[in-house]
Write a protein that holds these residues in place. Structure first.
Motif, PDB file in Angstrom:
ATOM      1  N   TYR A 125      21.626  11.105 118.528  1.00  0.00           N
ATOM      2  CA  TYR A 125      22.120  10.737 119.851  1.00  0.00           C
ATOM      3  C   TYR A 125      23.622  10.460 119.761  1.00  0.00           C
ATOM      4  O   TYR A 125      24.060   9.306 119.819  1.00  0.00           O
ATOM      5  CB  TYR A 125      21.375   9.515 120.384  1.00  0.00           C
ATOM      6  CG  TYR A 125      19.878   9.708 120.472  1.00  0.00           C
ATOM      7  CD1 TYR A 125      19.324  10.518 121.457  1.00  0.00           C
ATOM      8  CD2 TYR A 125      19.024   9.086 119.564  1.00  0.00           C
ATOM      9  CE1 TYR A 125      17.955  10.705 121.540  1.00  0.00           C
ATOM     10  CE2 TYR A 125      17.651   9.270 119.641  1.00  0.00           C
ATOM     11  CZ  TYR A 125      17.124  10.072 120.631  1.00  0.00           C
ATOM     12  OH  TYR A 125      15.778  10.258 120.704  1.00  0.00           O
ATOM     13  N   PRO A 126      24.440  11.505 119.648  1.00  0.00           N
ATOM     14  CA  PRO A 126      25.867  11.301 119.388  1.00  0.00           C
ATOM     15  C   PRO A 126      26.621  10.598 120.518  1.00  0.00           C
ATOM     16  O   PRO A 126      27.528   9.798 120.249  1.00  0.00           O
ATOM     17  CB  PRO A 126      26.394  12.726 119.171  1.00  0.00           C
ATOM     18  CG  PRO A 126      25.389  13.620 119.807  1.00  0.00           C
ATOM     19  CD  PRO A 126      24.080  12.929 119.648  1.00  0.00           C
ATOM     20  N   ILE A 127      26.273  10.879 121.775  1.00  0.00           N
ATOM     21  CA  ILE A 127      27.012  10.249 122.867  1.00  0.00           C
ATOM     22  C   ILE A 127      26.630   8.773 122.996  1.00  0.00           C
ATOM     23  O   ILE A 127      27.466   7.927 123.324  1.00  0.00           O
ATOM     24  CB  ILE A 127      26.777  11.003 124.192  1.00  0.00           C
ATOM     25  CG1 ILE A 127      27.302  12.434 124.059  1.00  0.00           C
ATOM     26  CG2 ILE A 127      27.477  10.300 125.348  1.00  0.00           C
ATOM     27  CD1 ILE A 127      28.764  12.528 123.663  1.00  0.00           C
ATOM     28  N   TYR A 128      25.367   8.448 122.726  1.00  0.00           N
ATOM     29  CA  TYR A 128      24.983   7.033 122.647  1.00  0.00           C
ATOM     30  C   TYR A 128      25.805   6.339 121.572  1.00  0.00           C
ATOM     31  O   TYR A 128      26.351   5.245 121.786  1.00  0.00           O
ATOM     32  CB  TYR A 128      23.495   6.903 122.347  1.00  0.00           C
ATOM     33  CG  TYR A 128      23.128   5.594 121.682  1.00  0.00           C
ATOM     34  CD1 TYR A 128      23.128   4.401 122.400  1.00  0.00           C
ATOM     35  CD2 TYR A 128      22.812   5.553 120.321  1.00  0.00           C
ATOM     36  CE1 TYR A 128      22.820   3.199 121.780  1.00  0.00           C
ATOM     37  CE2 TYR A 128      22.500   4.365 119.702  1.00  0.00           C
ATOM     38  CZ  TYR A 128      22.504   3.190 120.439  1.00  0.00           C
ATOM     39  OH  TYR A 128      22.214   2.012 119.817  1.00  0.00           O
ATOM     40  N   GLN A 129      25.897   6.952 120.388  1.00  0.00           N
ATOM     41  CA  GLN A 129      26.677   6.374 119.300  1.00  0.00           C
ATOM     42  C   GLN A 129      28.136   6.222 119.716  1.00  0.00           C
ATOM     43  O   GLN A 129      28.766   5.185 119.455  1.00  0.00           O
ATOM     44  CB  GLN A 129      26.582   7.264 118.056  1.00  0.00           C
ATOM     45  CG  GLN A 129      25.207   7.304 117.410  1.00  0.00           C
ATOM     46  CD  GLN A 129      24.932   6.095 116.536  1.00  0.00           C
ATOM     47  OE1 GLN A 129      25.857   5.437 116.094  1.00  0.00           O
ATOM     48  NE2 GLN A 129      23.666   5.804 116.291  1.00  0.00           N
ATOM     49  N   LEU A 130      28.685   7.242 120.339  1.00  0.00           N
ATOM     50  CA  LEU A 130      30.083   7.209 120.747  1.00  0.00           C
ATOM     51  C   LEU A 130      30.354   6.066 121.722  1.00  0.00           C
ATOM     52  O   LEU A 130      31.286   5.274 121.529  1.00  0.00           O
ATOM     53  CB  LEU A 130      30.470   8.543 121.386  1.00  0.00           C
ATOM     54  CG  LEU A 130      31.893   8.634 121.929  1.00  0.00           C
ATOM     55  CD1 LEU A 130      32.909   8.641 120.795  1.00  0.00           C
ATOM     56  CD2 LEU A 130      32.060   9.881 122.809  1.00  0.00           C
ATOM     57  N   LEU A 131      29.527   5.976 122.769  1.00  0.00           N
ATOM     58  CA  LEU A 131      29.762   4.981 123.811  1.00  0.00           C
ATOM     59  C   LEU A 131      29.452   3.555 123.350  1.00  0.00           C
ATOM     60  O   LEU A 131      30.274   2.648 123.514  1.00  0.00           O
ATOM     61  CB  LEU A 131      28.922   5.319 125.046  1.00  0.00           C
ATOM     62  CG  LEU A 131      29.371   6.516 125.885  1.00  0.00           C
ATOM     63  CD1 LEU A 131      28.295   6.865 126.897  1.00  0.00           C
ATOM     64  CD2 LEU A 131      30.692   6.233 126.577  1.00  0.00           C
ATOM     65  N   CYS A 132      28.254   3.374 122.789  1.00  0.00           N
ATOM     66  CA  CYS A 132      27.749   2.021 122.550  1.00  0.00           C
ATOM     67  C   CYS A 132      28.157   1.441 121.207  1.00  0.00           C
ATOM     68  O   CYS A 132      28.127   0.223 121.035  1.00  0.00           O
ATOM     69  CB  CYS A 132      26.226   2.010 122.694  1.00  0.00           C
ATOM     70  SG  CYS A 132      25.663   2.432 124.362  1.00  0.00           S
ATOM     71  N   VAL A 133      28.522   2.282 120.265  1.00  0.00           N
ATOM     72  CA  VAL A 133      28.921   1.787 118.949  1.00  0.00           C
ATOM     73  C   VAL A 133      30.436   1.785 118.788  1.00  0.00           C
ATOM     74  O   VAL A 133      30.983   0.964 118.051  1.00  0.00           O
ATOM     75  CB  VAL A 133      28.264   2.619 117.832  1.00  0.00           C
ATOM     76  CG1 VAL A 133      28.714   2.150 116.454  1.00  0.00           C
ATOM     77  CG2 VAL A 133      26.738   2.540 117.937  1.00  0.00           C
ATOM     78  N   HIS A 134      31.132   2.682 119.517  1.00  0.00           N
ATOM     79  CA  HIS A 134      32.571   2.812 119.316  1.00  0.00           C
ATOM     80  C   HIS A 134      33.399   2.469 120.558  1.00  0.00           C
ATOM     81  O   HIS A 134      34.261   1.589 120.510  1.00  0.00           O
ATOM     82  CB  HIS A 134      32.907   4.228 118.847  1.00  0.00           C
ATOM     83  CG  HIS A 134      32.299   4.575 117.524  1.00  0.00           C
ATOM     84  ND1 HIS A 134      32.681   3.979 116.348  1.00  0.00           N
ATOM     85  CD2 HIS A 134      31.318   5.460 117.196  1.00  0.00           C
ATOM     86  CE1 HIS A 134      31.983   4.478 115.343  1.00  0.00           C
ATOM     87  NE2 HIS A 134      31.142   5.373 115.836  1.00  0.00           N
ATOM     88  N   LEU A 136      32.766   1.277 123.882  1.00  0.00           N
ATOM     89  CA  LEU A 136      32.632   0.001 124.592  1.00  0.00           C
ATOM     90  C   LEU A 136      33.055  -1.195 123.738  1.00  0.00           C
ATOM     91  O   LEU A 136      33.749  -2.089 124.234  1.00  0.00           O
ATOM     92  CB  LEU A 136      31.198  -0.166 125.111  1.00  0.00           C
ATOM     93  CG  LEU A 136      30.864   0.691 126.344  1.00  0.00           C
ATOM     94  CD1 LEU A 136      29.374   0.662 126.625  1.00  0.00           C
ATOM     95  CD2 LEU A 136      31.643   0.229 127.563  1.00  0.00           C
ATOM     96  N   PRO A 137      32.664  -1.265 122.455  1.00  0.00           N
ATOM     97  CA  PRO A 137      33.180  -2.370 121.632  1.00  0.00           C
ATOM     98  C   PRO A 137      34.706  -2.382 121.546  1.00  0.00           C
ATOM     99  O   PRO A 137      35.318  -3.449 121.581  1.00  0.00           O
ATOM    100  CB  PRO A 137      32.546  -2.107 120.262  1.00  0.00           C
ATOM    101  CG  PRO A 137      31.273  -1.408 120.581  1.00  0.00           C
ATOM    102  CD  PRO A 137      31.612  -0.525 121.743  1.00  0.00           C
ATOM    103  N   LYS A 138      35.330  -1.203 121.444  1.00  0.00           N
ATOM    104  CA  LYS A 138      36.800  -1.150 121.405  1.00  0.00           C
ATOM    105  C   LYS A 138      37.381  -1.650 122.720  1.00  0.00           C
ATOM    106  O   LYS A 138      38.400  -2.363 122.738  1.00  0.00           O
ATOM    107  CB  LYS A 138      37.281   0.270 121.122  1.00  0.00           C
ATOM    108  CG  LYS A 138      38.808   0.424 121.125  1.00  0.00           C
ATOM    109  CD  LYS A 138      39.213   1.830 120.754  1.00  0.00           C
ATOM    110  CE  LYS A 138      40.716   2.031 120.936  1.00  0.00           C
ATOM    111  NZ  LYS A 138      41.520   1.095 120.106  1.00  0.00           N
ATOM    112  N   LEU A 139      36.733  -1.284 123.824  1.00  0.00           N
ATOM    113  CA  LEU A 139      37.200  -1.730 125.134  1.00  0.00           C
ATOM    114  C   LEU A 139      37.222  -3.255 125.210  1.00  0.00           C
ATOM    115  O   LEU A 139      38.182  -3.854 125.689  1.00  0.00           O
ATOM    116  CB  LEU A 139      36.294  -1.155 126.225  1.00  0.00           C
ATOM    117  CG  LEU A 139      36.792  -1.258 127.667  1.00  0.00           C
ATOM    118  CD1 LEU A 139      38.007  -0.386 127.883  1.00  0.00           C
ATOM    119  CD2 LEU A 139      35.678  -0.843 128.631  1.00  0.00           C
TER     120      LEU A 139
END
Length: 269
Positions: A125-134, A136-139
């Motif tokens: 699930y690459p887009i889940y990983q992108l959004l929720c792991v990278h 949003l936390p950066k935001l």
């Protein structure tokens, strides 16, 4: 196959958002109704998908954080994720938008997105990983948004395809000086899904984490929590019975968190 995979990833993204974060479709009204119906049906009865137009419109959605001026939009190509490893046209389009973004700021975000896209490529699930792991936390960590969940209880979700086995009876209770970091809170949610455990976390000051599941999975969860950098992590205890958890929480003066989550409520009456 592609539609099922897309719905699974959308469901995972939707269920992994923290308080103050939101998911919404960015589509014409008719297309939005189609995808809303699809996702609702998939959430309630995954084996039943309503009658569909042919072809199904491509899905586009956005993820936002409360009080953040920056947000993310994603569009899944028709055959994603089936052909995304070999066909560049089937790689999701991820855009960073925001009010008052400078050219340099936009360039930095785009570079960050491309770096992380390359990192998550090949995951289930690459887009889940992108959004929720990278992303949003950066935001949150960069101070682009205000965390509104400090005084709320945070559920560690039990995924529908990872239900807690009836024989699981191992428990862990951890307390810390605080639990504020969105990155740590998101890690708790991710581990709960990966390890098929359930429980809750009380965020803010102090932090309280409770989890239950199989012995092996609880031990791995506790090891993961202890490996994070904490301020004054005061220790952890493993219990075999919910009643022991209730008594421990009463002793610590935190029994209301147990009753609010519906755990051991009868024992406290």
């Amino acid at each position: 196959m592609c539609l099922d995979s897309q719905l699974q990833e959308l469901q995972l993204i939707q269920h992994s958002l923290l308080p103050g974060e939101s998911f919404s479709f960015v589509l014409p009204p008719d297309d939005s109704r189609i995808w809303t119906s699809l996702l609702h049906s998939f959430n309630t009865t995954p084996s039943t998908i309503p009658s569909l137009p042919s072809p199904v419109p491509q899905v586009k959605f956005q993820v936002k954080a409360t009080d953040a001026r920056i947000f993310f939009e994603v569009q899944f190509p028709e055959r994603y994720p089936e052909d995304s490893d070999v066909d560049i046209a089937q790689v999701p389009l991820v855009s960073v938008n925001g009010e008052g973004m400078s050219r340099d700021e936009h360039h930095q975000w785009r570079a960050f997105v491309q770096e992380r896209l390359a990192e998550v490529r090949g995951n289930d699930y690459p887009i889940y990983q992108l959004l929720c792991v990278h992303l949003l936390p950066k935001l949150h960590d960069d101070g682009h948004s205000i965390d509104t969940g400090l005084s709320e209880s945070l559920d560690i979700p039990e995924q529908s395809n990872n239900r807690l086995p009836e024989t699981a009876n191992y428990h862990a209770l951890l307390t810390s000086h605080h639990l504020v970091s969105p990155t740590k809170r998101r890690s708790l949610q991710r581990w709960s899904s990966e390890l098929s455990i359930s429980g809750f976390a009380k965020v803010g000051y102090p932090g309280v984490i409770y989890a239950q599941g199989s012995q092996e999975n609880i031990q791995e969860f506790v090891a993961n929590v202890k490996s994070m950098q904490w301020l004054a992590l005061r220790g952890w205890t493993e219990f075999q019975k919910v009643g022991e958890v209730v008594e421990e929480m009463k002793r610590r003066g935190k029994d209301k968190y147990i009753t609010e989550m519906g755990i051991g409520s009868s024992a406290l009456k």
